[in-house]
Enzyme design. Structure first.
Site, short mmCIF file in Angstrom:
data_model
loop_
_atom_site.label_atom_id
_atom_site.label_comp_id
_atom_site.label_asym_id
_atom_site.label_seq_id
_atom_site.Cartn_x
_atom_site.Cartn_y
_atom_site.Cartn_z
N CYS A 269 -11.77 -6.15 -2.66
CA CYS A 269 -12.51 -5.07 -2.08
C CYS A 269 -13.50 -4.71 -3.03
O CYS A 269 -14.51 -5.43 -3.45
CB CYS A 269 -11.64 -3.98 -1.65
SG CYS A 269 -12.10 -2.92 -0.59
N HIS A 353 -8.61 -7.95 2.48
CA HIS A 353 -7.34 -7.61 1.94
C HIS A 353 -6.42 -8.58 1.98
O HIS A 353 -5.46 -8.54 3.04
CB HIS A 353 -6.92 -6.23 2.44
CG HIS A 353 -7.48 -4.98 1.88
ND1 HIS A 353 -7.23 -4.23 0.74
CD2 HIS A 353 -8.58 -4.44 2.17
CE1 HIS A 353 -8.09 -3.42 0.40
NE2 HIS A 353 -9.11 -3.37 1.26
N GLU A 355 -3.49 -8.85 0.81
CA GLU A 355 -1.95 -8.43 0.75
C GLU A 355 -1.91 -7.76 2.20
O GLU A 355 -0.69 -7.44 2.37
CB GLU A 355 -2.03 -7.08 -0.40
CG GLU A 355 -2.57 -5.85 0.09
CD GLU A 355 -4.06 -5.73 0.12
OE1 GLU A 355 -4.37 -4.74 0.56
OE2 GLU A 355 -4.66 -6.84 -0.06
#
Length: 379
Positions: A269, A353, A355
């Site tokens: 990011c 992202h 995750e």
């Protein structure tokens, strides 16, 4: 009887609804997020600092909130806009209703407005400044004035505002349905020492690094390269975060040093944008950004499509990539750059992202690639 609330955009559009959070006034950039779940993770994501989040899914709050799903220690969004708040929160992990959660952290929220209309405005005109007023004194003129006064996120360095004040160790792995959040791992289980820059880091990123054997030293955003090198890390992680990457000169300059030293680097990011800037590329402010958990991204190297979680209002400009930066991923929504890899250094980054939290895990193997770079560098 429910208290009333209003949302006023800088273009003068007014939405009237009911308050679902604290009384007060909140100003920020209004964005929309298309995720169907994960509202608590979204609210506590530091990347939403100075933003009012509109959730396009109509029913928000069904499962309540709990202490395990927070991505940071507090809510960072300036406010919440939804269509409908269910009367009852039902989930075996529920600890507090969404409304009470907002009130406990003094965050304003508004419901019972036409979020489809609001989203169309933001798509057509771009992200706009806005003001939510909740309580007894609903002054449209005041709200409009405050929305127009907000400077916007362009040129705003927010990473140093949301970062940790002191360095700390993180050794906790991922949550599981069977056992919840685990205890911190022993150093003997964590062979790789990684320094993670906290520009607004989400906890699930740290957990996924620990899952892969990383002992993390999390440092403040303005930590110098010399201080990090003194810790003798096996790799450096550049976290997600809010605001414009260009004013983060401290992080850009530190990253240049790590590149010169040949340290393995992984950015997500904002960290992706910082790696791009440190390598000589440029960044741009997007019209309305990418915010959601269902964004298709093409992996150019493997020729596969991943469904990803996204949250960013700025992007690295592919047209400005120098020869030593290779584009690795692109968005299938608008063609914007989603990933880069240095051709001359063990450094890469991803705009989305991997995750998730919330969202799919298609991009999780990017964490494995970071470990591969660390192993090669240490060999």
């Amino acid at each position: 009887m429910s208290k009333l609330a209003l949302l006023v955009l800088e273009d003068g559009t007014v939405f009237r609804g009911v308050s679902i959070g604290a009384d007060g006034v909140s100003v920020g950039e209004v964005v929309f997020n298309t995720s169907m779940t994960g509202y608590q993770e979204i609210l506590t994501d530091p990347s939403y600092s100075q933003q009012i989040v509109t959730l396009t899914y109509p029913h928000i709050g069904n499962t309540g909130t709990n202490s395990e799903d927070e991505e940071s220690s507090s809510i960072h969004a300036q406010g919440l806009v939804i269509r409908d708040l269910p009367l009852i929160a039902s989930n075996f992990r529920n600890e507090q209703s969404l409304s009470d959660y907002l009130k406990s952290q003094n965050i304003v929220g508004i419901a019972d407005i036409d979020t489809r209309k609001l989203t169309r405005i933001l798509r057509e005109k771009g992200a706009q400044n806005g003001c939510i007023v909740a309580g007894n004194n609903l002054d449209e003129a005041l709200a409009l004035a405050k929305a127009k006064e907000f400077p916007g996120l362009k040129g705003m360095d927010l990473a140093k505002e949301v970062t940790t004040k002191e360095a700390y160790q993180w050794k906790q792995g991922s949550w599981t349905l069977e056992s919840g959040l685990p205890e911190a791992k022993d150093d003997s289980e964590l062979p790789y020492h990684v320094v993670a820059y906290d520009f607004g880091a989400k906890r699930n990123i740290l957990r996924m690094l620990v899952d892969r054997g990383c002992r993390l030293t999390v440092v403040p955003a303005e930590t110098s390269a010399e201080e990090v090198l003194a810790l003798n890390p096996d790799g450096v992680f550049l976290s997600n975060g809010p605001g414009d990457p260009e004013p983060c000169t401290y992080a850009i300059e530190a990253t240049k040093v790590f590149l010169e030293k040949g340290l393995p680097i992984f950015g997500i990011c904002l960290g992706h944008q910082i790696l791009a800037l440190a390598s000589g590329a440029q960044t741009v402010k997007m019209k309305f950004g990418h915010h959601g958990a269902n964004h298709p991204v093409k992996d150019l190297e493997r020729n596969v499509v991943m469904i990803t979680s996204q949250n960013h209002g700025f992007a690295a400009d592919e047209a400005t990539l120098p020869e030593n930066l290779r584009a690795t991923h692109v968005s299938l929504f608008d063609g914007s750059l989603q990933g880069i890899h240095r051709t001359d250094k063990p450094a890469f980054s991803f705009q989305g992202h991997p995750e998730a939290s919330p969202g799919p895990h298609d991009a999780a193997p990017l964490f494995d690639h970071f470990i591969e770079l660390i192993k090669k560098h240490s060999a």
